[in-house]
Design a protein around this motif. Structure first.
Motif, PDB file in Angstrom:
ATOM      1  N   GLY A  50       0.837  -1.192   0.000  1.00 45.63           N
ATOM      2  CA  GLY A  50       0.000   0.000   0.000  1.00 45.63           C
ATOM      3  C   GLY A  50       0.870   1.239   0.000  1.00 45.63           C
ATOM      4  N   LEU A  51       0.638   2.135  -0.941  1.00 44.67           N
ATOM      5  CA  LEU A  51       1.317   3.428  -0.969  1.00 44.67           C
ATOM      6  C   LEU A  51       0.299   4.491  -0.584  1.00 44.67           C
ATOM      7  N   ILE A  52       0.558   5.172   0.520  1.00 49.33           N
ATOM      8  CA  ILE A  52      -0.343   6.196   1.037  1.00 49.33           C
ATOM      9  C   ILE A  52       0.268   7.556   0.728  1.00 49.33           C
ATOM     10  N   CYS A  53      -0.423   8.343  -0.059  1.00 48.97           N
ATOM     11  CA  CYS A  53       0.095   9.644  -0.484  1.00 48.97           C
ATOM     12  C   CYS A  53       0.397  10.522   0.721  1.00 48.97           C
ATOM     13  N   TRP A  54       1.602  11.056   0.757  1.00 48.02           N
ATOM     14  CA  TRP A  54       2.045  11.905   1.852  1.00 48.02           C
ATOM     15  C   TRP A  54       1.233  13.197   1.911  1.00 48.02           C
ATOM     16  N   SER A  55       0.762  13.681   0.762  1.00 47.20           N
ATOM     17  CA  SER A  55       0.037  14.956   0.703  1.00 47.20           C
ATOM     18  C   SER A  55      -1.447  14.828   1.018  1.00 47.20           C
ATOM     19  N   CYS A  56      -2.132  13.894   0.342  1.00 47.70           N
ATOM     20  CA  CYS A  56      -3.595  13.853   0.479  1.00 47.70           C
ATOM     21  C   CYS A  56      -4.134  12.591   1.150  1.00 47.70           C
ATOM     22  N   GLY A  57      -3.314  11.547   1.308  1.00 43.33           N
ATOM     23  CA  GLY A  57      -3.763  10.339   1.990  1.00 43.33           C
ATOM     24  C   GLY A  57      -4.391   9.287   1.100  1.00 43.33           C
ATOM     25  N   TYR A  58      -4.473   9.528  -0.190  1.00 41.36           N
ATOM     26  CA  TYR A  58      -5.047   8.531  -1.106  1.00 41.36           C
ATOM     27  C   TYR A  58      -4.189   7.256  -1.077  1.00 41.36           C
ATOM     28  N   VAL A  59      -4.846   6.094  -1.060  1.00 45.80           N
ATOM     29  CA  VAL A  59      -4.139   4.818  -0.972  1.00 45.80           C
ATOM     30  C   VAL A  59      -4.194   4.091  -2.311  1.00 45.80           C
ATOM     31  N   GLN A  60      -3.018   3.673  -2.796  1.00 45.74           N
ATOM     32  CA  GLN A  60      -2.922   2.846  -3.996  1.00 45.74           C
ATOM     33  C   GLN A  60      -2.350   1.497  -3.574  1.00 45.74           C
ATOM     34  N   LEU A  61      -2.897   0.415  -4.124  1.00 41.13           N
ATOM     35  CA  LEU A  61      -2.430  -0.929  -3.798  1.00 41.13           C
ATOM     36  C   LEU A  61      -1.735  -1.559  -4.994  1.00 41.13           C
ATOM     37  N   PHE A  62      -0.636  -2.262  -4.726  1.00 35.88           N
ATOM     38  CA  PHE A  62       0.135  -2.945  -5.759  1.00 35.88           C
ATOM     39  C   PHE A  62       0.375  -4.378  -5.307  1.00 35.88           C
ATOM     40  N   VAL A  63      -0.064  -5.334  -6.117  1.00 37.43           N
ATOM     41  CA  VAL A  63       0.046  -6.737  -5.753  1.00 37.43           C
ATOM     42  C   VAL A  63       1.302  -7.370  -6.332  1.00 37.43           C
ATOM     43  N   ASN A  64       1.759  -6.883  -7.449  1.00 35.76           N
ATOM     44  CA  ASN A  64       2.939  -7.500  -8.070  1.00 35.76           C
ATOM     45  C   ASN A  64       4.204  -7.126  -7.314  1.00 35.76           C
ATOM     46  N   GLY A  65       5.259  -7.877  -7.533  1.00 36.09           N
ATOM     47  CA  GLY A  65       6.526  -7.610  -6.868  1.00 36.09           C
ATOM     48  C   GLY A  65       7.417  -6.664  -7.638  1.00 36.09           C
ATOM     49  N   GLY A  66       6.921  -6.028  -8.688  1.00 37.48           N
ATOM     50  CA  GLY A  66       7.749  -5.189  -9.539  1.00 37.48           C
ATOM     51  C   GLY A  66       7.940  -3.764  -9.053  1.00 37.48           C
ATOM     52  N   ILE A  67       7.404  -3.419  -7.895  1.00 38.41           N
ATOM     53  CA  ILE A  67       7.495  -2.054  -7.400  1.00 38.41           C
ATOM     54  C   ILE A  67       8.829  -1.857  -6.665  1.00 38.41           C
TER      55      ILE A  67
END
Length: 74
Positions: A50-67
């Protein structure tokens, strides 16, 4: 408190889909399913980054290991 990070997949930088920010907090997110919870097997559920935006708090999820994550100075 979590340290600020930037992220990319391959050579492409990841940005927040809401505000366009490029600094995030990272955390593991369990993708729980009802069936696994019912049988008390929640520990076996898949997890995502889970990447939580430092500015607005929006959460993006990434399932693959390529991040790829790297330190950011917010």
């Amino acid at each position: 408190m979590a340290k600020p990070v930037r992220a990319r997949i391959g050579k492409r930088e990841i940005r927040c889909l809401t505000c366009g920010g490029d600094v995030f907090r990272e955390r593991e997110v369990k993708l729980n399913s009802t069936g696994m919870e019912f049988f008390n097997l929640a520990w076996a559920n898949e997890s995502a980054t889970g990447l939580i935006c430092w500015s607005c708090g929006y959460v993006q999820l990434f399932v693959n290991g390529g991040i790829s994550l790297y330190r950011a100075d917010a």
